[in-house]
Design a protein around this motif. Structure first.
Motif, short mmCIF file in Angstrom:
data_model
loop_
_atom_site.label_atom_id
_atom_site.label_comp_id
_atom_site.label_asym_id
_atom_site.label_seq_id
_atom_site.Cartn_x
_atom_site.Cartn_y
_atom_site.Cartn_z
N VAL A 224 0.86 -1.18 0.00
CA VAL A 224 0.00 0.00 0.00
C VAL A 224 0.90 1.24 0.00
CG1 VAL A 224 -1.95 -1.11 1.16
CG2 VAL A 224 -0.23 0.05 2.53
N LEU A 225 0.40 2.29 -0.57
CA LEU A 225 1.14 3.55 -0.59
C LEU A 225 0.89 4.26 0.73
CD1 LEU A 225 2.82 5.70 -2.04
CD2 LEU A 225 0.71 6.56 -3.03
N ASN A 226 1.95 4.50 1.46
CA ASN A 226 1.87 5.15 2.76
C ASN A 226 2.41 6.57 2.60
OD1 ASN A 226 1.89 5.89 5.42
ND2 ASN A 226 3.42 4.40 6.06
N THR A 227 1.54 7.54 2.73
CA THR A 227 1.96 8.92 2.54
C THR A 227 1.18 9.83 3.48
OG1 THR A 227 2.28 10.65 0.88
CG2 THR A 227 0.27 9.34 0.70
N SER A 228 1.62 11.06 3.62
CA SER A 228 0.86 12.01 4.41
C SER A 228 -0.45 12.32 3.67
CB SER A 228 1.66 13.29 4.65
OG SER A 228 2.05 13.85 3.42
N PHE A 229 -1.46 12.67 4.40
CA PHE A 229 -2.77 12.94 3.82
C PHE A 229 -3.00 14.44 3.80
CE2 PHE A 229 -7.60 12.18 4.45
CZ PHE A 229 -7.84 12.52 3.15
N ASN A 230 -2.77 15.02 2.65
CA ASN A 230 -3.05 16.44 2.44
C ASN A 230 -2.99 16.72 0.94
OD1 ASN A 230 -0.22 16.09 2.28
ND2 ASN A 230 0.13 18.22 2.79
N ASP A 231 -3.51 17.87 0.56
CA ASP A 231 -3.49 18.27 -0.84
C ASP A 231 -3.37 19.79 -0.88
OD1 ASP A 231 -3.76 17.93 -3.69
OD2 ASP A 231 -5.80 18.71 -3.49
N ARG A 232 -2.15 20.27 -1.07
CA ARG A 232 -1.87 21.71 -1.11
C ARG A 232 -2.33 22.42 0.16
NH1 ARG A 232 -3.89 20.22 -6.10
NH2 ARG A 232 -5.93 20.98 -5.53
N GLU A 233 -2.25 21.73 1.27
CA GLU A 233 -2.62 22.30 2.57
C GLU A 233 -1.91 21.49 3.65
OE1 GLU A 233 -6.79 19.96 3.28
OE2 GLU A 233 -6.82 21.66 1.94
N PRO A 234 -1.96 21.94 4.91
CA PRO A 234 -1.30 21.17 5.97
C PRO A 234 -1.91 19.77 6.09
CG PRO A 234 -1.89 23.36 6.75
CD PRO A 234 -2.53 23.19 5.40
N ILE A 235 -1.16 18.87 6.70
CA ILE A 235 -1.63 17.49 6.92
C ILE A 235 -2.90 17.52 7.76
CG2 ILE A 235 -1.06 15.30 8.05
CD1 ILE A 235 1.87 15.86 7.34
N VAL A 236 -3.86 16.68 7.40
CA VAL A 236 -5.13 16.66 8.12
C VAL A 236 -4.92 16.24 9.57
CG1 VAL A 236 -6.49 16.22 6.05
CG2 VAL A 236 -5.74 14.31 7.43
N GLU A 237 -5.71 16.83 10.45
CA GLU A 237 -5.57 16.56 11.89
C GLU A 237 -6.83 15.99 12.52
OE1 GLU A 237 -4.24 20.14 13.73
OE2 GLU A 237 -2.24 20.00 12.84
N ASN A 238 -7.95 16.00 11.80
CA ASN A 238 -9.18 15.50 12.38
C ASN A 238 -10.13 15.03 11.27
OD1 ASN A 238 -10.75 17.79 11.43
ND2 ASN A 238 -9.81 18.99 13.08
N PRO A 239 -11.22 14.35 11.61
CA PRO A 239 -12.12 13.84 10.57
C PRO A 239 -12.68 14.93 9.65
CG PRO A 239 -12.57 12.75 12.64
CD PRO A 239 -11.58 13.85 12.94
N GLU A 240 -12.96 16.10 10.16
CA GLU A 240 -13.48 17.17 9.31
C GLU A 240 -12.45 17.57 8.25
OE1 GLU A 240 -15.37 21.68 9.58
OE2 GLU A 240 -14.61 20.72 11.40
#
Length: 113
Positions: A70-86
């Motif tokens: 599986v590809l393991n990467t940070s979860f973000n798109d042209r913004e800071p890494i997500v910190e919560n479900p919203e």
């Protein structure tokens, strides 16, 4: 961890992504998202002992897809890494990501065409 020898030219433990290894030639077309331009990838091995849940997740993916990666990467798109479900949902809705899984809630979200 169990499949390293079947996918790479070297069989090593790499729980901290310490190695870039060459893929075996017959596997290159199966993992284009993780492949570097030179035919290598940064390997992170996962054993059941190290992380039972993640190992199980990868094992289920392997059974379904035939690919134990599986590809393991940070979860973000042209913004800071997500910190919560919203944050995760907002990012997910603005990308071409197909699925979003919330481990703590056992919730899988799939975009509908």
């Amino acid at each position: 961890r169990e499949e390293v020898k079947n996918w790479f030219h070297r069989d090593v433990d790499s729980p901290y992504m310490s190695f870039c290894l060459n893929f075996k030639e017959d596997k290159l077309d199966k993992v284009p998202a993780v492949l570097h331009f030179d035919g290598t990838a940064r390997l992170q091995t996962v054993s059941e002992k190290d992380n039972k849940w993640y190992h199980g997740f990868i094992s289920k993916w392997f059974k379904k897809s035939g690919v134990p990666i599986v590809l393991n990467t940070s979860f973000n798109d042209r913004e800071p890494i997500v910190e919560n479900p919203e944050h995760a949902i907002n990012c997910y809705m603005g990308t071409n990501i197909d699925y979003l899984y919330f481990f703590d809630f056992g919730l899988l979200v799939k975009k509908v065409d």
